[in-house]
Design an enzyme around this catalytic site. Structure first.
Site, PDB file in Angstrom:
ATOM      1  CB  VAL A  13     -12.789  -4.172   1.103  1.00  0.00           C
ATOM      2  CG1 VAL A  13     -12.344  -2.784   1.537  1.00  0.00           C
ATOM      3  CG2 VAL A  13     -13.532  -4.091  -0.231  1.00  0.00           C
ATOM      4  N   GLY A  14      -9.627  -4.439   2.216  1.00  0.00           N
ATOM      5  CA  GLY A  14      -8.761  -4.359   3.388  1.00  0.00           C
ATOM      6  C   GLY A  14      -8.972  -3.081   4.171  1.00  0.00           C
ATOM      7  N   GLY A  40       0.237  -3.197   5.283  1.00  0.00           N
ATOM      8  CA  GLY A  40       0.352  -4.585   5.723  1.00  0.00           C
ATOM      9  C   GLY A  40      -0.996  -5.271   5.695  1.00  0.00           C
ATOM     10  CB  THR A  98      -0.800   0.003   1.321  1.00  0.00           C
ATOM     11  OG1 THR A  98      -1.478  -1.243   1.416  1.00  0.00           O
ATOM     12  CG2 THR A  98      -1.746   1.157   1.420  1.00  0.00           C
TER      13      THR A  98
HETATM   14  N1  GLY Z   1      -3.118  -2.871   3.702  1.00  0.00           N
HETATM   15  C1  GLY Z   1      -3.660  -3.203   2.467  1.00  0.00           C
HETATM   16  C2  GLY Z   1      -4.658  -4.271   2.499  1.00  0.00           C
HETATM   17  O1  GLY Z   1      -4.646  -5.106   3.376  1.00  0.00           O
HETATM   18  O2  GLY Z   1      -5.476  -4.305   1.610  1.00  0.00           O
END
Ligand code: GLY
Length: 341
Positions: A231-232, A254, A202
């Site tokens: 979706v994160g 992460g 990211t």
């Molecule tokens: N930090 C990005 C995700 O887990 O989608």
């Protein structure tokens, strides 16, 4: 950029013990940047290039909000990156993008599960500025983007993503597996290098401008070969990004699931509010993940990056290898964050 009148105003406010002055009915705030130290920080090595674009805005006295949008657009345009349309696809072979943005007045916007749009961060900003909502997802987000004039790009994987996907397909079983992101998908994730070190996934960016105002942005393609629709943390305000202009701003990178579990960046900002330094605040959020997951936290990476109102910065992560880029009047540099393990 920083004139005498502003300085006198700052000095007056400081001597009155006021951190800020409310200018007009709560819609506009003035947070004098007493030290005249605009700064931009962002996650991973790719942050160095992104910071340059953000600095062009900050150095001219521009708004932090404009800086953090322009900054991460550089990374979104890069084809060999886990951000933007050049990134690895989901299990079904589609690149889906998540992003959010937040300004100095609690305005925020995000998009998730967005396909075929080159700059999700700019769509997130339009959501913030042109709709009564905070988050648009999937086809609705895409329709909104197109209505706003964003071109619909070709549905085509980049060369490196196509190769990675074909490699992944050889061994993959198409069935949802709980915690798969901890095991199989991560072994293929492009942010884990063959030598076991972590690369970027990211880009999260936070900045303070010459007026002392904070803003942040966060954008990602999420986890490589994720389940379709996953979706994160990155488009979730309080998880991937949070800004409180009285206190500070934070972003994360992460494994998003574990950031969401602890409302990661909101947690970091609350620790800033309690008086912890940016590094300590990030460490306390990482500690919370460790407490929640115990030793299984060894198999994931999460990193936090924070900036307070004095322009002080800090970061902390679970595993060694999380880098972050800093640009201000004095330096343009990549740092390695301290880690829990
Ligand atoms: N930090 C990005 C995700 O887990 O989608």
């Amino acid at each position: 950029m920083f004139n005498r009148r502003k300085f006198l105003q700052s000095s007056f406010l400081s001597s009155m013990g006021l951190a800020f002055a409310k200018k007009d009915m709560g819609t506009e705030y003035v947070y004098p940047n007493v030290l005249n130290n605009p700064v931009v920080i962002s996650t991973w090595d790719a942050g160095l290039e992104a910071n340059k674009a953000a600095w062009e805005v900050l150095n001219k006295g521009g708004r932090a909000l404009d800086a953090v949008e322009k900054g991460v657009m550089v990374t979104e345009s890069s084809l060999n990156c886990c951000v933007g349309l050049g990134a690895n696809p989901d299990r079904d072979g589609y690149v889906t993008l998540d992003a959010c943005i937040m300004d100095d007045r609690f305005n925020c916007g995000g998009v998730a599960f967005l396909e075929r749009i080159k700059h999700p961060i700019s769509v997130a900003r339009r959501v913030m500025e042109k709709t009564p909502h905070v988050l648009l997802v999937g086809i609705g987000a895409q329709q909104f983007a197109v209505a706003e004039g964003f071109p619909l790009e070709e549905q085509k994987l980049s060369e490196s993503a196509e190769k990675a996907y074909q490699d992944w397909l050889k061994k993959s079983e198409y069935k949802p597996v709980i915690n798969v992101e901890n095991t199989k998908a991560q072994a293929f994730a492009p942010h884990k290098l063959p030598n076991g070190e972590w690369n970027h996934d990211t880009i999260g960016m936070v900045a303070m401008d010459a007026s002392g105002n904070l803003s942040g942005s966060c954008t990602t393609s999420g986890m490589g070969f994720k389940m379709r629709g996953r979706v994160g943390d990155s488009p979730i305000i309080g998880a991937g990004l949070y800004v409180d202009n009285e206190v500070g701003a934070a972003t994360s990178t992460g494994q998003g699931e574990d950031v969401i579990r602890i409302c990661g960046t909101h947690t970091v900002v609350e620790f800033l509010r309690q008086g912890f330094s940016p590094e300590q605040a990030c460490k306390k959020a990482v500690e919370r993940i460790y407490k929640a997951k115990g030793e299984s936290a060894r198999s994931i990476q999460v990193g936090f990056l924070a900036l307070n109102k004095k322009g002080e910065i800090g970061a902390f992560c679970l595993q060694k290898g999380f880098t972050y880029a800093v640009k201000n009047n004095k330096e343009e540099k990549l740092y390695s964050a301290k880690s829990w393990f």
